[in-house]
Design a protein around this motif. Structure first.
Motif, short mmCIF file in Angstrom:
data_model
loop_
_atom_site.label_atom_id
_atom_site.label_comp_id
_atom_site.label_asym_id
_atom_site.label_seq_id
_atom_site.Cartn_x
_atom_site.Cartn_y
_atom_site.Cartn_z
N ARG A 148 0.81 -1.21 0.00
CA ARG A 148 0.00 0.00 0.00
C ARG A 148 0.86 1.27 0.00
O ARG A 148 0.35 2.36 -0.14
CB ARG A 148 -0.90 0.02 1.23
CG ARG A 148 -2.07 -0.94 1.15
CD ARG A 148 -3.07 -0.47 0.10
NE ARG A 148 -4.24 -1.32 0.07
CZ ARG A 148 -5.35 -1.10 0.77
NH1 ARG A 148 -5.43 -0.07 1.57
NH2 ARG A 148 -6.37 -1.92 0.66
N ARG A 149 2.14 1.13 0.23
CA ARG A 149 3.01 2.30 0.35
C ARG A 149 4.36 1.99 -0.27
O ARG A 149 4.65 0.83 -0.57
CB ARG A 149 3.17 2.69 1.82
CG ARG A 149 3.80 1.62 2.67
CD ARG A 149 3.71 1.96 4.14
NE ARG A 149 2.35 1.74 4.63
CZ ARG A 149 1.91 2.16 5.80
NH1 ARG A 149 2.70 2.82 6.62
NH2 ARG A 149 0.67 1.92 6.19
N GLU A 203 -9.65 3.60 3.15
CA GLU A 203 -9.97 2.55 2.20
C GLU A 203 -10.75 3.10 1.00
O GLU A 203 -10.50 2.73 -0.14
CB GLU A 203 -10.78 1.44 2.88
CG GLU A 203 -10.00 0.61 3.87
CD GLU A 203 -8.97 -0.27 3.19
OE1 GLU A 203 -9.34 -1.28 2.58
OE2 GLU A 203 -7.77 0.09 3.24
N PHE A 206 -8.31 4.85 -1.29
CA PHE A 206 -7.45 3.92 -2.02
C PHE A 206 -8.19 3.29 -3.20
O PHE A 206 -7.70 3.27 -4.33
CB PHE A 206 -6.94 2.82 -1.08
CG PHE A 206 -6.16 1.75 -1.78
CD1 PHE A 206 -4.84 1.96 -2.14
CD2 PHE A 206 -6.75 0.53 -2.09
CE1 PHE A 206 -4.12 0.97 -2.81
CE2 PHE A 206 -6.03 -0.46 -2.75
CZ PHE A 206 -4.71 -0.23 -3.10
N TYR A 210 -7.15 3.99 -6.93
CA TYR A 210 -6.43 2.89 -7.58
C TYR A 210 -7.27 2.17 -8.62
O TYR A 210 -6.81 1.88 -9.73
CB TYR A 210 -5.94 1.89 -6.52
CG TYR A 210 -5.18 0.72 -7.10
CD1 TYR A 210 -3.99 0.92 -7.80
CD2 TYR A 210 -5.65 -0.58 -6.96
CE1 TYR A 210 -3.29 -0.15 -8.34
CE2 TYR A 210 -4.95 -1.65 -7.49
CZ TYR A 210 -3.77 -1.43 -8.18
OH TYR A 210 -3.08 -2.48 -8.72
#
Length: 297
Positions: A148-149, A203, A206, A210
């Motif tokens: 995630r990073r 969330e 993201f 994404y």
């Protein structure tokens, strides 16, 4: 004699000398000889051989059942003896994502336990942020999570596999009849995600950035709750797999595409560089073999 008993148990459980020999990494003739030696030591026939087939004698049935208890107790005695000799449990703590539903981790734990029976495995689950907090606070040794990073040089970033996204939908839902699906197709269908209140906003950001999802979000606490929400036609669950999953009479899995490319996420194992131990490498290698669909034997 314990090894001979374990060979005998493999033959009975698998109902086949060849498969039992493969399981124990010896030849078929060798495992047959070992069982004959066991019968000679006991002074009784355990198996009635009829060509390539066999059956248990009454004595063999009795011995097989009692031997299962005996070997279980023997293995536990060996582990406790080692624990006393080393001054306590050797332990590895592993954290995994709350939404993860694959079999790779279960297979890894079973194979690792067989290879290193003296090491106790502690399992914790959490969200992305909870797992990183566990890792930073030394509550877990190793974390299985998606990326995630930006990878940190403070951790070993051990790549496991790419897993492709699928929309888990009720089998009778019209969208489940599509061969592939896009974010635009799903814009009026709520997405079901697993996250606590403290992480729900992150969330949403993201998945909107994404995957470009425009759907309404429904948050639940467990994987089982997410599956139940799907079959009750409340929305779709974002599942991921390394190979096309099998559909059932209840749900179907439709691949999610963007501009002719299927979305995926990368799974990694993470652990602190300063606390690295060979046992972490061993666990991660077995885990990777399972994510890649290979046997680690």
């Amino acid at each position: 004699m314990i090894k001979q008993i374990k060979y005998f148990q493999s033959v009975v459980r698998l109902k086949n000398f060849t498969k039992a020999a493969e399981e124990n990494f010896i030849s078929q003739s060798a495992i047959s000889q070992q069982i004959q030696a066991l019968e000679k030591d006991l002074g009784v026939k355990l198996l009635l051989r009829e060509g390539r087939k066999f059956s248990l004698t009454p004595a063999g049935e009795f011995f097989y059942r009692k031997s299962l208890v005996l070997v279980n107790d023997f293995d536990r005695i060996c582990r406790e003896t080692l624990k006393i000799a080393t001054g306590g449990d050797q332990k590895i703590s592993v954290g995994y994502l709350r939404h993860y539903g694959g079999d790779e981790l279960k297979k890894t734990v079973a194979q690792f336990n067989e290879k290193f029976p003296e090491i106790f495995i502690e399992i914790l689950q959490g969200t992305h942020e909870e797992l990183y907090d566990f890792l930073r606070a030394n509550k877990v040794d190793l974390v299985v999570s998606d990326l995630r990073r930006k990878p940190s040089d403070q951790y070993v970033n051990f790549f496991l596999a790419d897993k492709f996204f699928y929309a888990e939908l009720p089998a009778k839902n019209p969208l489940a009849q599509l061969e592939k699906i896009t974010a635009e197709d799903l814009k009026n269908t709520p997405i079901i995600l697993i996250a606590p209140p403290s992480e729900q906003h992150g969330e949403e950001i993201f998945y909107r950035e994404y995957l470009g999802l425009k759907s309404e979000f429904i948050f639940v606490g467990t994987l089982e709750e997410a599956h139940l929400m799907v079959v009750s036609n409340r929305g779709f669950f974002l599942a991921d797999f390394d190979a096309p999953p099998k559909n059932s009479e209840l749900v179907k899995y439709v691949p999610i595409f963007f501009k002719d490319k299927q979305f995926f996420r990368k799974y990694f194992a993470f652990w602190k560089i300063e606390s690295t131990r060979k046992i972490f490498d061993d666990f991660a290698e077995i885990l990777k073999s399972n994510f890649c669909g290979k046997s680690s034997a």
